[in-house]
Design a protein around this motif. Structure first.
Motif, mmCIF file in Angstrom:
data_model
loop_
_atom_site.group_PDB
_atom_site.id
_atom_site.type_symbol
_atom_site.label_atom_id
_atom_site.label_comp_id
_atom_site.label_asym_id
_atom_site.label_seq_id
_atom_site.Cartn_x
_atom_site.Cartn_y
_atom_site.Cartn_z
ATOM 1 N N TYR A 166 1.603 -40.079 -14.015
ATOM 2 C CA TYR A 166 -0.080 -40.211 -13.638
ATOM 3 C C TYR A 166 -0.242 -40.254 -11.881
ATOM 4 O O TYR A 166 -0.588 -39.715 -11.795
ATOM 5 C CB TYR A 166 -0.388 -41.861 -13.749
ATOM 6 C CG TYR A 166 -1.757 -41.862 -14.263
ATOM 7 C CD1 TYR A 166 -2.764 -41.549 -14.577
ATOM 8 C CD2 TYR A 166 -2.457 -43.464 -13.132
ATOM 9 C CE1 TYR A 166 -4.063 -41.615 -14.807
ATOM 10 C CE2 TYR A 166 -3.376 -43.239 -13.223
ATOM 11 C CZ TYR A 166 -4.592 -42.440 -14.061
ATOM 12 O OH TYR A 166 -5.513 -43.236 -13.396
ATOM 13 N N SER A 167 1.035 -41.479 -11.923
ATOM 14 C CA SER A 167 0.419 -40.957 -10.471
ATOM 15 C C SER A 167 2.132 -40.408 -8.703
ATOM 16 O O SER A 167 2.238 -39.934 -10.324
ATOM 17 C CB SER A 167 1.375 -42.761 -9.885
ATOM 18 O OG SER A 167 2.709 -42.720 -10.646
ATOM 19 N N VAL A 168 1.355 -40.392 -7.936
ATOM 20 C CA VAL A 168 2.151 -39.986 -7.251
ATOM 21 C C VAL A 168 3.946 -39.940 -7.326
ATOM 22 O O VAL A 168 4.958 -39.431 -7.791
ATOM 23 C CB VAL A 168 2.161 -39.120 -5.902
ATOM 24 C CG1 VAL A 168 2.924 -38.379 -5.294
ATOM 25 C CG2 VAL A 168 0.661 -38.770 -5.690
ATOM 26 N N ALA A 169 3.897 -41.335 -7.985
ATOM 27 C CA ALA A 169 5.645 -42.207 -8.102
ATOM 28 C C ALA A 169 6.267 -41.183 -8.981
ATOM 29 O O ALA A 169 7.336 -40.919 -9.137
ATOM 30 C CB ALA A 169 5.632 -43.252 -8.053
ATOM 31 N N ASP A 170 5.487 -40.627 -9.899
ATOM 32 C CA ASP A 170 5.907 -40.628 -11.742
ATOM 33 C C ASP A 170 6.553 -39.078 -11.292
ATOM 34 O O ASP A 170 7.219 -38.873 -11.256
ATOM 35 C CB ASP A 170 4.702 -40.347 -12.690
ATOM 36 C CG ASP A 170 4.330 -41.554 -13.269
ATOM 37 O OD1 ASP A 170 5.143 -42.957 -13.183
ATOM 38 O OD2 ASP A 170 2.895 -41.541 -13.078
ATOM 39 N N ALA A 171 5.184 -38.211 -10.541
ATOM 40 C CA ALA A 171 5.860 -37.165 -10.290
ATOM 41 C C ALA A 171 6.889 -36.647 -9.212
ATOM 42 O O ALA A 171 8.021 -36.108 -9.182
ATOM 43 C CB ALA A 171 4.657 -36.362 -9.467
ATOM 44 N N VAL A 172 7.460 -38.169 -8.212
ATOM 45 C CA VAL A 172 8.514 -37.881 -7.701
ATOM 46 C C VAL A 172 9.807 -38.041 -8.563
ATOM 47 O O VAL A 172 10.488 -36.752 -8.859
ATOM 48 C CB VAL A 172 8.362 -38.758 -6.591
ATOM 49 C CG1 VAL A 172 9.913 -39.011 -5.859
ATOM 50 C CG2 VAL A 172 7.608 -37.853 -5.337
ATOM 51 N N ARG A 173 9.423 -38.886 -9.427
ATOM 52 C CA ARG A 173 10.667 -39.200 -10.643
ATOM 53 C C ARG A 173 11.429 -38.246 -11.207
ATOM 54 O O ARG A 173 12.600 -37.464 -11.380
ATOM 55 C CB ARG A 173 9.970 -40.177 -11.271
ATOM 56 C CG ARG A 173 11.369 -40.890 -11.988
ATOM 57 C CD ARG A 173 11.612 -42.012 -12.849
ATOM 58 N NE ARG A 173 11.372 -42.766 -14.213
ATOM 59 C CZ ARG A 173 11.461 -41.335 -15.577
ATOM 60 N NH1 ARG A 173 10.817 -40.995 -15.168
ATOM 61 N NH2 ARG A 173 12.106 -42.136 -15.996
ATOM 62 N N THR A 174 10.063 -37.434 -12.061
ATOM 63 C CA THR A 174 10.173 -36.491 -12.175
ATOM 64 C C THR A 174 10.870 -35.531 -12.166
ATOM 65 O O THR A 174 11.232 -34.253 -12.342
ATOM 66 C CB THR A 174 8.746 -36.025 -13.221
ATOM 67 O OG1 THR A 174 8.140 -36.565 -13.347
ATOM 68 C CG2 THR A 174 9.320 -34.250 -13.654
ATOM 69 N N VAL A 175 10.537 -34.557 -10.431
ATOM 70 C CA VAL A 175 11.600 -33.557 -10.100
ATOM 71 C C VAL A 175 12.751 -34.908 -9.435
ATOM 72 O O VAL A 175 13.593 -33.731 -9.740
ATOM 73 C CB VAL A 175 10.404 -33.731 -8.361
ATOM 74 C CG1 VAL A 175 11.119 -32.873 -6.899
ATOM 75 C CG2 VAL A 175 9.242 -33.106 -8.237
ATOM 76 N N ALA A 176 12.903 -35.234 -9.428
ATOM 77 C CA ALA A 176 14.375 -36.300 -9.450
ATOM 78 C C ALA A 176 15.205 -35.667 -10.788
ATOM 79 O O ALA A 176 16.750 -35.181 -10.185
ATOM 80 C CB ALA A 176 13.769 -37.209 -8.543
ATOM 81 N N LEU A 177 14.570 -36.047 -11.903
ATOM 82 C CA LEU A 177 15.680 -36.247 -13.157
ATOM 83 C C LEU A 177 15.494 -34.390 -13.411
ATOM 84 O O LEU A 177 15.759 -34.600 -14.484
ATOM 85 C CB LEU A 177 14.695 -36.728 -13.438
ATOM 86 C CG LEU A 177 14.907 -38.341 -13.540
ATOM 87 C CD1 LEU A 177 14.216 -39.715 -14.149
ATOM 88 C CD2 LEU A 177 16.847 -38.768 -13.759
ATOM 89 N N SER A 178 14.909 -33.693 -12.762
ATOM 90 C CA SER A 178 15.121 -32.249 -13.274
ATOM 91 C C SER A 178 15.832 -31.360 -11.924
ATOM 92 O O SER A 178 15.805 -31.698 -11.116
ATOM 93 C CB SER A 178 13.554 -31.967 -13.560
ATOM 94 O OG SER A 178 12.807 -31.696 -12.394
ATOM 95 N N ASP A 179 16.151 -30.094 -12.569
ATOM 96 C CA ASP A 179 16.668 -29.620 -12.065
ATOM 97 C C ASP A 179 15.746 -28.556 -10.714
ATOM 98 O O ASP A 179 15.861 -27.192 -10.879
ATOM 99 C CB ASP A 179 17.030 -28.193 -12.883
ATOM 100 C CG ASP A 179 18.942 -28.845 -12.411
ATOM 101 O OD1 ASP A 179 18.789 -30.191 -12.255
ATOM 102 O OD2 ASP A 179 19.852 -28.911 -13.621
#
Length: 591
Positions: free
Chosen positions: A578-591
């Motif tokens: 939902y938030s940009v913070a959510d998206a940043v976390r998803t990027v961090a936890l994926s390859d």
């Protein structure tokens, strides 16, 4: 007139309507970050009021709950989020088997039907829902039946007074009536099309119905002309999902995805016969030649010895056949030319493709996310004055993303703010160039889309012509089941060049399946079903999402293909970001 619609059940949500138009619609899971969050959607309501009413709750004129009856125990116990497959199986054996097949310890049928089983789980502190937002202190002093009534008659009104200082009337609207209003107004039909449509709803169960048929009367009010509890298609699909070792009320789409892989016609037809004996639709009625004693144990026994892929294929074929017969009967009986369809069963895009092919059907209207999450929008439409209603042209109805605190969710990821960098003047042409060269792009832009399908604003995007991109997203990013397809976002102007769409029916919400055009399917092969090259497309309209349209068009100008592979921006098993913070976390936890 300002109306608030509330859906407190499975995948709780809220919707806000101003002068007949829905201006905001949001699922609670997006904010709690717990998939399928159940309970009173406090955070969603706060967000909608802040975003659309300057935080002034007193501007709301009417409030309505979608649904008249909710289980207190299925609210305080986090069944839809924390329950795993083994928890469901254990419940089958501990509660449902004794109910249907008897118990030798003297327990009466009335005791089994009561909520004592779940009441004890609550008292034991098992699988508690920490975000239901109700005051449930009464559970410590009331028995199950009294608690059930108190919750529905008292607490569901009091929670609004307590949290928002609301002292007006609270309306309780019938579950399937809300589904029907969403079916009718949840996407953009003309007034003439609405009048010439039969409105159908179907799901596992809600307020003592699992199907209804409605039409508009001469005053443009919805009139239910039939309904009942005999349509068990969605219920059986749910329990086959569990029988196949997947999570009911969540993984039915995985069974649907699996259904296209088997091509063994004799084995599939043998499975179909099992289901048709249990339920069919003939001569205007649902019939049971060999009724099931229950939806799990008896069905599991009848399916013993059949292979998993044949079960999925037989289930899907039977589901589509029964549903198509049901739809066709009411289409002819009412003399209408189109169908509006919602409820959980409307999420079966392969069955919707079969419905669309019906002779005599001119259009099929399946709005976004027909499960219970969309009931809040249906509640708004039901409470509105028909003459003032504006149908929903799009579902980009969440808040704009905030760019403060975008690194706030990195704890535990192994990354920090120092590992990221920002690029100025990043435009569609640069993004399209990355996509052309098979980079995977996460997009978190504009108002978040509502519902189960990512529609470009909270999406992971890729070049649809390269199958390696499918593997990369599945293995390194989404961690999805290997057999599951992705979806194409396609510019609406080019849709019929890439899809078989004989009736020219638009599908902006990924709710209808289509065959791909054989001579163009290679251009979007990674966004099609690997087994049969069908698609569940999003037709991207320039008027409703000009920014996303522009990105796809930039990709078209570089590659000649007006299509992008689209999947939701999230990690597997988590809610859509939902938030940009959510998206940043998803990027961090994926390859």
């Amino acid at each position: 007139m300002v109306i608030l619609g509330i859906s407190p059940g499975h995948n709780a949500s809220a919707a806000l309507m101003v002068d007949g138009r829905i201006v905001g619609m949001l699922q609670e899971e997006r904010l709690t970050r717990i998939k399928n969050q159940t309970g009173f959607p406090k955070r969603a309501i706060e967000s909608l009021v802040a975003d659309n009413l300057e935080g002034d709750f007193s501007r709301i004129d009417r409030i309505g709950y979608a649904g008249q009856i909710d289980s207190i125990y299925w609210t305080v116990l986090d069944r839809f989020s924390k329950f795993g497959i083994h928890d469901y199986v254990r419940e089958m054996h501990e509660y449902w088997y004794p109910l249907f097949y008897g118990k030798d310890d003297g327990t009466s049928e009335e005791e089994l039907w009561s909520d004592n089983y779940w009441h004890q789980q609550y008292l034991d502190g098992k699988m508690l829902n920490e975000n239901h937002n109700y005051d449930v202190s009464f559970l410590d002093r009331m028995g199950p039946k009294e608690a059930f009534n108190h919750f529905n008659d008292v607490e569901k009104k009091d929670v609004i007074k307590r949290l928002f200082d609301w002292h007006g009337e609270v309306e309780f609207l019938e579950h399937h009536s809300c589904h029907a209003h969403w079916a009718l107004y949840g996407s953009d039909l003309s007034a003439d099309q609405r009048k010439d449509s039969v409105i159908l709803t179907a799901d596992s169960r809600g307020d003592n119905h699992n199907w209804t048929v409605s039409v508009l009367d001469e005053k443009d009010r919805l009139q239910q002309i039939a309904g009942g509890l005999e349509n068990n298609v969605a219920r059986l699909y749910k329990y086959v999902t569990l029988i196949l070792g997947m999570k009911p009320d969540e993984h039915e789409y995985k069974v649907m995805g699996l259904s296209s892989y088997s091509t063994s016609k004799p084995h599939i037809e043998a499975v179909e016969r099992v289901f048709f004996e249990a339920l069919d639709f003939r001569d205007g009625s649902f019939v049971k030649d060999k009724p099931l004693k229950d939806s799990y144990f008896d069905l599991k026994n009848r399916l013993e010895g059949f292979r998993f892929d044949n079960i999925a294929a037989g289930l899907q074929n039977w589901s589509a056949s029964v549903t198509k017969s049901w739809v066709n009967y009411w289409l002819k009986k009412t003399g209408k030319k189109g169908v509006c369809f919602s409820g959980g069963l409307s999420m079966n895009i392969k069955a919707n493709a079969d419905i669309l092919a019906l002779e005599g059907l001119n259009w099929l209207n399946v709005p976004a996310s027909g499960g219970d999450e969309s009931l809040s929008g249906g509640a708004c439409f039901q409470m509105a004055v028909p003459e003032e209603i504006s149908s929903t042209k799009h579902v980009y109805l969440g808040a704009l993303p905030a760019f403060n605190g975008i690194y706030s969710l990195l704890d535990g990821t192994g990354f920090s703010e120092d590992d990221f960098f920002l690029v100025d003047d990043f435009d569609d042409e640069k993004a399209a160039l990355l996509l052309k060269h098979n980079e995977i792009v996460a997009r978190c832009i504009g108002r978040a889309e509502f519902g189960a399908r990512s529609l470009g604003n909270r999406s992971i995007l890729a070049n649809p012509s390269n199958l390696e991109n499918l593997k990369k997203i599945n293995v390194a990013i989404k961690h999805r089941d290997f057999w599951m397809p992705f979806a194409p976002s396609i510019l609406a102007e080019y849709a019929n060049e890439y899809l078989v769409n004989k009736k020219n029916v638009q599908s902006p919400f990924m709710t209808i399946g289509y065959d791909s055009q054989p001579d163009r399917s290679d251009e979007m092969v990674a966004a099609l079903h690997p087994a049969d090259r069908t698609a569940r497309p999003q037709f991207v309209d320039r008027a409703t999402n000009p920014e996303y349209w522009s990105l796809i068009d930039a990709f078209r100008q570089l590659t000649g293909t007006p299509v992008l592979l689209n999947t939701s921006l999230n990690l597997h098993g988590e809610p859509m970001n939902y938030s940009v913070a959510d998206a940043v976390r998803t990027v961090a936890l994926s390859d």
